[in-house]
Design a protein around this motif. Structure first.
Motif, PDB file in Angstrom:
ATOM      1  N   ASN A 173     -79.251 -57.313   1.331  1.00  0.00           N
ATOM      2  CA  ASN A 173     -79.168 -58.267   0.974  1.00  0.00           C
ATOM      3  C   ASN A 173     -79.732 -57.939  -0.067  1.00  0.00           C
ATOM      4  N   PRO A 174     -78.972 -57.183  -1.196  1.00  0.00           N
ATOM      5  CA  PRO A 174     -79.505 -57.018  -2.555  1.00  0.00           C
ATOM      6  C   PRO A 174     -80.455 -57.697  -3.173  1.00  0.00           C
ATOM      7  N   GLU A 175     -80.409 -59.344  -2.716  1.00  0.00           N
ATOM      8  CA  GLU A 175     -81.705 -60.023  -3.490  1.00  0.00           C
ATOM      9  C   GLU A 175     -82.738 -60.554  -2.654  1.00  0.00           C
ATOM     10  N   LEU A 176     -83.060 -59.557  -1.537  1.00  0.00           N
ATOM     11  CA  LEU A 176     -84.186 -60.018  -0.744  1.00  0.00           C
ATOM     12  C   LEU A 176     -85.305 -59.590  -2.111  1.00  0.00           C
ATOM     13  N   TYR A 177     -86.287 -59.835  -1.595  1.00  0.00           N
ATOM     14  CA  TYR A 177     -88.253 -59.200  -2.957  1.00  0.00           C
ATOM     15  C   TYR A 177     -89.134 -60.262  -2.085  1.00  0.00           C
TER      16      TYR A 177
END
Length: 253
Positions: A173-177
């Protein structure tokens, strides 16, 4: 598409489940349609919102392992517009069983994708560990909220959590923040509490919510009645705090 938020801290006793229940109810009070997802085998979020975890026909375990559609598992709570994907002790076996599945890290993402458009907010109450269930939650989430208690060793384990978040971003999940850090169990009369707030703010900066959740007897009592604090004691300090937190969450978008 609704906001999908994982409440995560592998350290126990940080008011994570309390926050999941009461933030969900407070957002619902502000006319938001909310799904509370209980991912802890103890099922405390399930019972805390008034659902008998021992009487469930299906639970989130059946969605993750048995491919039962979430629509067949979701139950309505006493609050109109606040639904629950419940849990019970069956989920304890999922940590082991997920390890044998090819899509072991993204099972929950597929489950929630079928209903993301039906809710304004999906809040996941994660177990106090960084196993496969939590990895599934982080893989499915848009962002995570980290409850941190204003006590000794407040940041204990947070570095390991951030390492796990980094791994999930690389693999699933590269968009996780990190969308927010929530200070809980705050007592402004104690220097320790104030010092912890300073330390957490120095560590996380602007993502720390301005609203801090106080120590409050009514907050501790409410789950035994199967009610969120806003419905158990609406004028208590705990209820007012979660109401303010919900406003902040909505304002951040």
């Amino acid at each position: 598409m609704g906001h999908i938020i994982a409440l995560v801290n592998q350290k126990g006793g940080v008011a994570k489940t309390t926050t999941a229940i009461n933030l969900a109810a407070s957002l619902n009070k502000k006319k938001k349609k909310v799904l509370l997802v209980d991912l802890d085998p103890q099922g405390n979020a399930t019972s805390g919102i008034g659902v008998d975890k021992n009487e469930l026909t299906h639970s989130v375990y059946d969605c993750l392992i048995g491919d039962v559609p979430a629509s067949e598992v979701i139950v309505r709570t006493y609050r109109h517009g606040l639904d629950l994907l419940p849990s019970n002790v069956n989920l304890a076996g999922a940590e082991h069983e997920l390890g044998y599945l090819e899509d072991r890290g993204t099972r929950l993402r597929h489950v929630l994708a079928t209903m993301a458009d039906d809710y304004d907010y999906i809040l996941m109450d994660c177990p106090p560990s960084l196993g496969m269930i939590t990895i599934n939650a982080l893989s499915a989430a848009e962002q995570l909220f980290v409850p941190i208690q204003s006590e000794y060793y407040a940041l204990e384990g947070v570095e390991q959590l951030m390492q796990t978040v980094s791994l999930v971003k690389q693999s699933y999940n590269p968009e996780l923040y990190v969308g927010g850090v929530i200070i809980t169990m705050y007592d402004g009369r104690m220097r320790l509490s104030r010092d912890v707030v300073d330390t957490v703010t120095a560590t996380f900066g602007d993502v720390v919510f301005k609203t801090m959740i106080p120590r409050n007897v009514r907050l501790a009592e409410a789950p035994s009645y199967g009610r969120a604090i806003i419905d158990y004691e609406a004028l208590s300090k705990g209820a007012l705090a979660y109401n303010a937190l919900a406003k902040e969450v909505i304002k951040r978008g």
